[in-house]
Design an enzyme around this catalytic site. Sequence first.
Site, PDB file in Angstrom:
ATOM      1  N   ASP A 101       0.926  -1.207   0.013  1.00  0.00           N
ATOM      2  CA  ASP A 101       0.094   0.027  -0.282  1.00  0.00           C
ATOM      3  C   ASP A 101       0.893   1.225   0.144  1.00  0.00           C
ATOM      4  O   ASP A 101       1.475   1.490   0.977  1.00  0.00           O
ATOM      5  CB  ASP A 101      -1.017  -0.095   1.163  1.00  0.00           C
ATOM      6  CG  ASP A 101      -1.683   1.249   1.336  1.00  0.00           C
ATOM      7  OD1 ASP A 101      -1.763   2.032   0.304  1.00  0.00           O
ATOM      8  OD2 ASP A 101      -2.455   1.570   2.256  1.00  0.00           O
ATOM      9  N   LEU A 102       1.014   1.899  -1.169  1.00  0.00           N
ATOM     10  CA  LEU A 102       1.624   3.250  -1.270  1.00  0.00           C
ATOM     11  C   LEU A 102       1.328   4.239  -0.399  1.00  0.00           C
ATOM     12  O   LEU A 102       1.986   5.359  -0.389  1.00  0.00           O
ATOM     13  CB  LEU A 102       1.872   3.781  -2.532  1.00  0.00           C
ATOM     14  CG  LEU A 102       2.476   2.601  -3.779  1.00  0.00           C
ATOM     15  CD1 LEU A 102       2.496   2.958  -5.019  1.00  0.00           C
ATOM     16  CD2 LEU A 102       4.052   2.461  -3.401  1.00  0.00           C
ATOM     17  N   TYR A 124      -4.609  16.376  -8.705  1.00  0.00           N
ATOM     18  CA  TYR A 124      -3.893  15.447  -9.163  1.00  0.00           C
ATOM     19  C   TYR A 124      -2.905  15.702 -10.041  1.00  0.00           C
ATOM     20  O   TYR A 124      -1.504  15.425  -9.803  1.00  0.00           O
ATOM     21  CB  TYR A 124      -4.899  14.551 -10.209  1.00  0.00           C
ATOM     22  CG  TYR A 124      -4.270  13.542 -11.391  1.00  0.00           C
ATOM     23  CD1 TYR A 124      -3.542  12.369 -10.732  1.00  0.00           C
ATOM     24  CD2 TYR A 124      -3.981  14.011 -12.642  1.00  0.00           C
ATOM     25  CE1 TYR A 124      -2.939  11.473 -11.489  1.00  0.00           C
ATOM     26  CE2 TYR A 124      -3.106  12.946 -13.410  1.00  0.00           C
ATOM     27  CZ  TYR A 124      -2.838  11.797 -12.915  1.00  0.00           C
ATOM     28  OH  TYR A 124      -2.087  11.091 -13.750  1.00  0.00           O
TER      29      TYR A 124
END
Length: 308
Positions: free
Chosen positions: A40-41, A129
């Site tokens: 899990d980053l 983003y």
Amino acid sequence: MNQANLKIVIVGRNGQLAWEAAQRFQRLGEVISIGRPELDLTNIEGLWEDIRRISPSVLVNAAAYTAVDQAEADREAAMKINSEAPAAMAEEMKRLRGLFITYSTDYVFDGKKTAPYNENDATGPLNVYGASKLSGEKAVEAVGGSYLIFRTSWVYCARGKNFLRTILKLAAERPELRIVDDQVGAPTWSRDLADATRKIIEQLATQSSSAGISMGEALGDRRGIYHMTAAGSVSWCGFATAILDEMKKRGLSKGNLASIVPIPTSEYPTPAARPQNSRLCNDKLKNTFGVTLPEWRTSLTAVMNELG
Ligand SMILES: NC(=O)c1ccc[n+]([C@@H]2O[C@H](COP(=O)([O-])OP(=O)(O)OC[C@H]3O[C@@H](n4cnc5c(N)ncnc54)[C@H](OP(=O)(O)O)[C@@H]3O)[C@@H](O)[C@H]2O)c1
């Protein structure tokens, strides 16, 4: 180092690029994908252990927080995954004197330029983003080492969640599709991205093997940011029209296919603003590595052939 003992780690498993890269890199050497659920980053401790244990000569980061609208309300996760994680990977690969490859986006630009963007044009992301990916670029550059950052755009493929798959579904369900016609870019097949990356790794592996140097040393002063998209450009509306043309050619419409209505961005408000001009100039990639990607229209036909 010869290609047979090239060890490549791909971070990401089921993503559009991660999946294609895992298929297309096979003949380069040993390919190891690491991804969810074990990685899990947002919590990258586990990543260290994996990278140190495997000690790859190349690490390809195909993972990212890509939910553009969701990122507006989820800045922390976007920054962790798109900026802190790639910086940490770059750090580890610098220590190993290996090659680090990661991907960025056309959304680092504000889209106001009227011509395709070059690598050294001023950035100005319009959304969280884009800001998180730009932060990732800067963080990787700050680490130094031997890195390649490939900025791409409008990624799609035959699987997963993307514009192509959405249009294929909706065109058969709805009488009319209203699609934005004033944002222009290059729809890029994730397989073309994987193949272009593979060609570059292959070149560097040959140079590293013949000169007896590491992959990082083989890259030398060619490290940096490169634009890597399909050739040509089209609006989202033009892309949707081409998808419908492919559907008609294949008789994929049992009933009537939707008609497409072009609309301006102002009629399709989204939480995250998008650049109007997403076109990226790929000359640096071509001039440095001799690599070009096919025309977006050619690749669309290839993907549709695959879908049958
Ligand atoms: N999609 C686009 O239109 C687009 C446009 C421009 C640039 N790009 C860039 O191109 C690259 C490839 O994008 P893509 O389209 O292949 O993305 P994608 O299909 O959305 O896949 C994202 C990948 O990231 C992994 N991931 C996300 N959150 C994670 C977490 N917390 N821990 C571990 N893994 C996580 C996913 O893991 P799972 O496999 O477990 O789901 C998946 O493999 C990215 O750098 C992206 O920013 C994409």
